[in-house]
Motif scaffolding. Structure first.
Motif, PDB file in Angstrom:
ATOM      1  N   CYS A  30       5.680  44.052  -1.074  1.00 36.67           N
ATOM      2  CA  CYS A  30       6.207  45.098  -0.203  1.00 36.67           C
ATOM      3  C   CYS A  30       7.087  44.503   0.884  1.00 36.67           C
ATOM      4  O   CYS A  30       6.763  43.470   1.472  1.00 36.67           O
ATOM      5  N   SER A  31       8.208  45.153   1.155  1.00 34.21           N
ATOM      6  CA  SER A  31       9.127  44.647   2.176  1.00 34.21           C
ATOM      7  C   SER A  31       8.666  45.000   3.585  1.00 34.21           C
ATOM      8  O   SER A  31       9.206  44.488   4.566  1.00 34.21           O
ATOM      9  N   GLU A  32       7.655  45.877   3.698  1.00 34.12           N
ATOM     10  CA  GLU A  32       7.162  46.293   5.008  1.00 34.12           C
ATOM     11  C   GLU A  32       5.961  45.472   5.474  1.00 34.12           C
ATOM     12  O   GLU A  32       5.712  45.331   6.667  1.00 34.12           O
ATOM     13  N   ILE A  33       5.191  44.952   4.509  1.00 33.52           N
ATOM     14  CA  ILE A  33       3.995  44.167   4.807  1.00 33.52           C
ATOM     15  C   ILE A  33       4.246  42.731   4.360  1.00 33.52           C
ATOM     16  O   ILE A  33       4.606  42.480   3.220  1.00 33.52           O
ATOM     17  N   HIS A  34       4.053  41.775   5.244  1.00 32.67           N
ATOM     18  CA  HIS A  34       4.372  40.383   4.918  1.00 32.67           C
ATOM     19  C   HIS A  34       3.130  39.492   5.003  1.00 32.67           C
ATOM     20  O   HIS A  34       2.206  39.756   5.759  1.00 32.67           O
ATOM     21  N   ASN A  35       3.163  38.448   4.214  1.00 34.32           N
ATOM     22  CA  ASN A  35       2.147  37.393   4.307  1.00 34.32           C
ATOM     23  C   ASN A  35       0.728  37.864   4.006  1.00 34.32           C
ATOM     24  O   ASN A  35      -0.229  37.508   4.702  1.00 34.32           O
ATOM     25  N   TYR A  36       0.598  38.666   2.946  1.00 33.14           N
ATOM     26  CA  TYR A  36      -0.712  39.123   2.510  1.00 33.14           C
ATOM     27  C   TYR A  36      -0.844  38.991   0.993  1.00 33.14           C
ATOM     28  O   TYR A  36       0.142  38.952   0.263  1.00 33.14           O
ATOM     29  N   ASN A  37      -2.095  38.932   0.534  1.00 30.36           N
ATOM     30  CA  ASN A  37      -2.439  38.989  -0.890  1.00 30.36           C
ATOM     31  C   ASN A  37      -1.729  37.916  -1.727  1.00 30.36           C
ATOM     32  O   ASN A  37      -0.995  38.217  -2.655  1.00 30.36           O
ATOM     33  N   TYR A  38      -2.016  36.678  -1.396  1.00 32.26           N
ATOM     34  CA  TYR A  38      -1.433  35.550  -2.117  1.00 32.26           C
ATOM     35  C   TYR A  38      -2.192  35.209  -3.398  1.00 32.26           C
ATOM     36  O   TYR A  38      -1.691  34.484  -4.239  1.00 32.26           O
ATOM     37  N   GLY A  39      -3.417  35.687  -3.524  1.00 35.97           N
ATOM     38  CA  GLY A  39      -4.273  35.272  -4.630  1.00 35.97           C
ATOM     39  C   GLY A  39      -3.768  35.684  -5.990  1.00 35.97           C
ATOM     40  O   GLY A  39      -2.966  36.616  -6.131  1.00 35.97           O
ATOM     41  N   ALA A  40      -4.264  34.997  -7.007  1.00 37.29           N
ATOM     42  CA  ALA A  40      -3.919  35.321  -8.394  1.00 37.29           C
ATOM     43  C   ALA A  40      -5.058  36.085  -9.057  1.00 37.29           C
ATOM     44  O   ALA A  40      -4.901  37.239  -9.441  1.00 37.29           O
ATOM     45  N   ASN A  41      -6.212  35.466  -9.177  1.00 32.62           N
ATOM     46  CA  ASN A  41      -7.347  36.107  -9.835  1.00 32.62           C
ATOM     47  C   ASN A  41      -8.296  36.780  -8.851  1.00 32.62           C
ATOM     48  O   ASN A  41      -8.640  37.951  -9.008  1.00 32.62           O
ATOM     49  N   LEU A  42      -8.718  36.046  -7.839  1.00 31.67           N
ATOM     50  CA  LEU A  42      -9.828  36.472  -6.991  1.00 31.67           C
ATOM     51  C   LEU A  42      -9.379  36.814  -5.573  1.00 31.67           C
ATOM     52  O   LEU A  42      -8.556  36.121  -4.981  1.00 31.67           O
ATOM     53  N   LYS A  43      -9.989  37.874  -5.032  1.00 30.93           N
ATOM     54  CA  LYS A  43      -9.673  38.302  -3.674  1.00 30.93           C
ATOM     55  C   LYS A  43     -10.353  37.460  -2.599  1.00 30.93           C
ATOM     56  O   LYS A  43      -9.953  37.502  -1.441  1.00 30.93           O
ATOM     57  N   ILE A  44     -11.360  36.711  -2.996  1.00 31.48           N
ATOM     58  CA  ILE A  44     -12.163  36.003  -2.009  1.00 31.48           C
ATOM     59  C   ILE A  44     -11.327  35.066  -1.152  1.00 31.48           C
ATOM     60  O   ILE A  44     -11.589  34.892   0.041  1.00 31.48           O
ATOM     61  N   TRP A  45     -10.281  34.483  -1.733  1.00 37.44           N
ATOM     62  CA  TRP A  45      -9.480  33.516  -0.965  1.00 37.44           C
ATOM     63  C   TRP A  45      -8.698  34.222   0.138  1.00 37.44           C
ATOM     64  O   TRP A  45      -8.626  33.727   1.275  1.00 37.44           O
ATOM     65  N   ASP A  46      -8.109  35.365  -0.185  1.00 36.69           N
ATOM     66  CA  ASP A  46      -7.385  36.121   0.842  1.00 36.69           C
ATOM     67  C   ASP A  46      -8.349  36.651   1.903  1.00 36.69           C
ATOM     68  O   ASP A  46      -8.025  36.648   3.095  1.00 36.69           O
ATOM     69  N   LYS A  47      -9.517  37.105   1.479  1.00 33.18           N
ATOM     70  CA  LYS A  47     -10.493  37.611   2.443  1.00 33.18           C
ATOM     71  C   LYS A  47     -11.012  36.482   3.323  1.00 33.18           C
ATOM     72  O   LYS A  47     -11.183  36.661   4.540  1.00 33.18           O
ATOM     73  N   LEU A  48     -11.234  35.330   2.725  1.00 33.33           N
ATOM     74  CA  LEU A  48     -11.738  34.173   3.465  1.00 33.33           C
ATOM     75  C   LEU A  48     -10.747  33.717   4.525  1.00 33.33           C
ATOM     76  O   LEU A  48     -11.132  33.355   5.644  1.00 33.33           O
ATOM     77  N   HIS A  49      -9.458  33.744   4.202  1.00 32.74           N
ATOM     78  CA  HIS A  49      -8.428  33.230   5.106  1.00 32.74           C
ATOM     79  C   HIS A  49      -7.668  34.349   5.825  1.00 32.74           C
ATOM     80  O   HIS A  49      -6.601  34.110   6.391  1.00 32.74           O
TER      81      HIS A  49
END
Length: 250
Positions: A201-220
């Motif tokens: 999304c061009s409005e939201i930046h620097n989120y949801n980098y993960g490939a398989n699992l959400k835990i990494w984005d939630k952790l960081h």
């Protein structure tokens, strides 16, 4: 050989299935009709690189490099199927999370920016990239390394094929309705297409980098959650086709 054939079949059938769904879906078909010639060229080139040339490079030059650098380590890791699957699907996924974040830093963003020029979530745009971007993605190097080191890479290859299939799905518009049981089952831990759409999304930046699992984005603390797709996807860059394919710098 059988597991390699299964892995290839899983990825190919996922791709064909998603393309078929796109063609038969009214919104997806409309998206295909409005794609420009440049979009088609970028996407088809990216799919060819990622689907054919990178596997060939892994099986030849990169594998030979490890044979040269680690002549006595080939097949030295004797690990059973489940742990090798976990290494591939979980541990390598965490490494990719940081690899992806690095591509979004000032240092490497120009190399990665072409991938974010897709304006609609579209399975054909999964591998849109500058031609040599794959050299900077850890999959090329680490997958080959583990296949080289493992005495039995069956579980690892299963993880690789599942990750690739999920990557194709994640870039499509085939979303799971938020009120479904399947969504409730998967949404707490697996990156879904709507999650990755917010990454584009061009409005939201620097989120949801993960490939398989959400835990990494939630952790960081880089996770953005929404059951829906964003209204605006993609960025506009002032590069010509040559620059997008080979020299993404202005």
């Amino acid at each position: 050989m059988e597991i390699q054939s299964f892995a290839q079949l899983l990825i190919f059938s996922t791709f064909i299935g998603l393309v078929g769904w796109t063609i038969t879906n009214q919104v997806g078909l409309t998206q295909l009709k409005i794609k420009t010639r440049e979009d088609w060229l970028l996407d088809s080139t990216g799919l060819t690189i990622q689907g054919i040339l990178i596997p060939l490079l892994q099986a030849t030059l990169v594998y030979s490099l490890y044979q040269y650098l680690l002549p006595v380590q080939q097949g030295s890791l004797k690990i059973s199927l489940v742990p090798t699957f976990i290494i591939s699907f979980v541990i390598v996924d965490y490494l990719y999370y940081w690899n992806h974040r690095l591509l979004h830093t000032k240092l490497l963003w120009k190399v990665h920016q072409v991938h974010h020029t897709v304006t609609q979530m579209d399975v054909l745009g999964t591998s849109r990239n500058t031609l040599w971007t794959s050299l900077l993605i850890i999959y090329l190097w680490i997958h080959t390394l583990f296949i080289f080191l493992l005495a039995d890479p069956t579980g690892y290859l299963l993880g690789v094929s599942l990750t690739s299939a999920l990557d194709l799905w994640r870039h499509s518009r085939l979303i799971i309705p938020g009120n479904s049981r399947l969504y409730q089952l998967l949404s707490s831990w697996l990156i879904l297409p709507q999650d990755h759409a917010w990454h584009h999304c061009s409005e939201i930046h620097n989120y949801n980098y993960g490939a398989n699992l959400k835990i990494w984005d939630k952790l960081h603390r880089t996770y953005y959650e929404s059951e829906n797709l964003p209204s605006i996807i993609g960025i506009t860059i002032s590069l010509n086709l040559f620059q997008k394919l080979l020299f993404p710098f202005s």
